[in-house]
Design a protein around this motif. Sequence first.
Motif, PDB file in Angstrom:
ATOM      1  N   TYR A  26       7.085 -13.933  -1.102  1.00  4.29           N
ATOM      2  CA  TYR A  26       6.434 -14.054  -2.409  1.00  4.29           C
ATOM      3  C   TYR A  26       5.097 -13.325  -2.420  1.00  4.29           C
ATOM      4  O   TYR A  26       4.780 -12.601  -3.367  1.00  4.29           O
ATOM      5  N   LYS A  30       4.056 -10.214  -4.777  1.00  2.00           N
ATOM      6  CA  LYS A  30       2.915 -10.390  -5.669  1.00  2.00           C
ATOM      7  C   LYS A  30       1.889  -9.281  -5.463  1.00  2.00           C
ATOM      8  O   LYS A  30       1.381  -8.705  -6.431  1.00  2.00           O
ATOM      9  N   TYR A  33       3.227  -6.007  -6.858  1.00  2.00           N
ATOM     10  CA  TYR A  33       3.181  -5.993  -8.321  1.00  2.00           C
ATOM     11  C   TYR A  33       1.754  -5.767  -8.811  1.00  2.00           C
ATOM     12  O   TYR A  33       1.530  -5.025  -9.766  1.00  2.00           O
ATOM     13  N   GLU A  34       0.790  -6.407  -8.157  1.00  2.00           N
ATOM     14  CA  GLU A  34      -0.610  -6.232  -8.555  1.00  2.00           C
ATOM     15  C   GLU A  34      -1.090  -4.803  -8.318  1.00  2.00           C
ATOM     16  O   GLU A  34      -1.958  -4.311  -9.031  1.00  2.00           O
TER      17      GLU A  34
END
Length: 111
Positions: A26, A30, A33-34
């Motif tokens: 995860y 994350k 994606y950021e």
Amino acid sequence: MSELIFGVTFFGGITLIVFILARFNYLIKKTAYENGIPPNESYFKLRVFELGCTVVGVGLGLGLSAVFMEFDLSSGTKELIVYASTLCLGGAGMIISHVVRKRQDEPKHGE
């Protein structure tokens, strides 16, 4: 009582490992994606394929060892066959998945 402690410890350890791996996955997604990196769905499919190859190899190893259990062999030989066939065919599944991954990662001709 010792069986209960072993069972709780064993399954608790497995649960903890799965939780750590899921959390790590995860956090990687994350962070990607950021940073604007698009998710790679083919990577997930390939990881599931690798796990599937390994599980099928272990299953075939256990099936093969069940066949050898029917023969009249000593107890030590039976144990050796169970562990050896399970590990060898599980390893063969890992090798097959590694070869498939390398072929998929190779650049296509003409690109």
